[in-house]
Design an enzyme around this catalytic site. Sequence first.
Site, PDB file in Angstrom:
ATOM      1  N   LYS A  60       0.831  -1.208   0.000  1.00  0.00           N
ATOM      2  CA  LYS A  60       0.000   0.000   0.000  1.00  0.00           C
ATOM      3  C   LYS A  60       0.864   1.257   0.000  1.00  0.00           C
ATOM      4  CE  LYS A  60      -1.755   1.561   4.076  1.00  0.00           C
ATOM      5  NZ  LYS A  60      -1.463   2.980   4.401  1.00  0.00           N
ATOM      6  N   ASN A  61       1.852   1.289   0.900  1.00  0.00           N
ATOM      7  CA  ASN A  61       2.616   2.532   1.073  1.00  0.00           C
ATOM      8  C   ASN A  61       3.670   2.763  -0.011  1.00  0.00           C
ATOM      9  OD1 ASN A  61       1.035   3.121   3.211  1.00  0.00           O
ATOM     10  ND2 ASN A  61       2.535   2.609   4.795  1.00  0.00           N
ATOM     11  N   ARG A 120      -8.932  -0.467   4.411  1.00  0.00           N
ATOM     12  CA  ARG A 120      -8.088   0.574   3.831  1.00  0.00           C
ATOM     13  C   ARG A 120      -6.737  -0.007   3.421  1.00  0.00           C
ATOM     14  NH1 ARG A 120      -7.329   5.928   7.034  1.00  0.00           N
ATOM     15  NH2 ARG A 120      -5.871   6.000   5.313  1.00  0.00           N
ATOM     16  N   CYS A 154      -5.685  13.316  13.150  1.00  0.00           N
ATOM     17  CA  CYS A 154      -5.430  11.927  12.780  1.00  0.00           C
ATOM     18  C   CYS A 154      -5.508  11.058  14.030  1.00  0.00           C
ATOM     19  CB  CYS A 154      -4.047  11.828  12.165  1.00  0.00           C
ATOM     20  SG  CYS A 154      -3.548  10.157  11.802  1.00  0.00           S
ATOM     21  N   ARG A 181       0.708  14.608  13.419  1.00  0.00           N
ATOM     22  CA  ARG A 181       1.028  14.511  11.993  1.00  0.00           C
ATOM     23  C   ARG A 181       0.916  15.794  11.155  1.00  0.00           C
ATOM     24  NH1 ARG A 181      -1.438   9.016   9.652  1.00  0.00           N
ATOM     25  NH2 ARG A 181       0.414   8.972   8.359  1.00  0.00           N
ATOM     26  N   ASP A 241       4.379   0.715  12.139  1.00  0.00           N
ATOM     27  CA  ASP A 241       3.224   0.024  11.560  1.00  0.00           C
ATOM     28  C   ASP A 241       3.118  -1.442  11.996  1.00  0.00           C
ATOM     29  OD1 ASP A 241       2.442   2.311  10.296  1.00  0.00           O
ATOM     30  OD2 ASP A 241       3.243   1.774   8.331  1.00  0.00           O
TER      31      ASP A 241
END
Length: 402
Positions: free
Chosen positions: A7-8, A382, A102, A107, A290
Amino acid sequence: MRVSGAKNAALPIMCAALLTEQPLALTNVPRLMDVRTMAKLLGQMGVSVGAQADDKLEIPATTLSNPEAPYELVKTMRATVMVLGPLLARCGRARVSLPGGCAIGSRPVDQHLKGLRAMGATISVEHGYMHARTERLRGTRIVMDLVTVTGTENLMMAATLAEGTTVLENAAREPEIVDLAKCLATMGARIEGAGSDVIRIEGVRALSGARHRVMPDRIETGTFLAAAAAAGGRIRLTGVAADSLEATLEKLREAGARISAKEGLLEIEMTDRPASVSLRTAPYPGFATDMQAQFMALAAVARGTAMITETVFDNRFQHALELQRLGANIAIRGDTAVVKGVERLQGAKVMATDLRASAGLVIAGLVAQGETVVDRIYHLDRGYEALEKKLFTLGARIERVK
Ligand code: EPU
């Protein structure tokens, strides 16, 4: 079980498509809500993004009639802020909403703005929007005040079309940055040093279309490994990049897992109750923030006490409270969670608060006695492709309840 594309890596690479009039053809793109959100945003800008067919996605940014990112989309996904650099570089103007709050920390995007301003952009913030303009960005030396992943990516993309050479110092070193740099290089960009903390980009007049295969998702990989370490058993993951998750593998070994890696393959075997492992999150190559929630779930059922320190985000312990609902023994002391492992968690109803927190709760649910119901799984969708189906394939008793 086959791991999906990252994803990233996919999200910044989709933004890179804005840098050229020619199509960018991507493969190994994960089927995720975040990818659909980014496609929707590019669509609103006038780009006719093709429909995703399996893992393939074609983005021809031939026309870019509306270089804007509205609040409605930016508030749902902060990664949309990465259109700012490419839009400025290609169109000389952009209007992008400030992301706002967030669930995992404050952030801000000050480093993105500082870098673009240093490259000659004029940026004002009015009515919640960043209005950016420039004739042509100019290369310069930028020392980032802190290590930021999307900040580095935004500036690296902007610099590819700038006049002269940009040097990014204190750059993030995440493997996804290397993947983005590879894609940009195939498009004709001149980049050196991606993966180190100094990246040099020599601007070119124009970039061209390209084909690129998105790297494997190291966080999805780590999540399945942590699940196996918590639940016990043996699983084999294919399509992985083992060298992108050294810190995770080291901690899993410390917990007692046997891990073997071959080209594109990772196998983990866990026969005993895990030993507790303490860790401290840090930018790459440190232990990934993460992966913190998934390791907290593992620590919750481990032998002994683990100290889990979060240094990247200032509010990323919301899963701890939910894990407590399952019977975990966790005390939060500032930026550290003290987790005393218990023999058994008990199933309960819990609520997901963000993407990785949800993954931690699912892992806890797999090992808890009785049934666990995880609510608000839109967070999971997501960033994890068909998580429940993949876990089911590996022997978990899990289903999606409408
Ligand atoms: N920061 C600033 N100013 C800035 C930018 C960042 O103060 O201008 C701070 C942040 O507040 C944070 C720290 O710097 O405390 C690091 O944030 P970073 O900018 O590196 O995070 P990010 O780029 O917004 C990416 C991933 C996140 C991942 C972090 C850290 C993407 C699309 N997102 O976010 O992924 O947690 O790096 O590795 O690449 C996820 O996938 O669940 C996720 C949250």
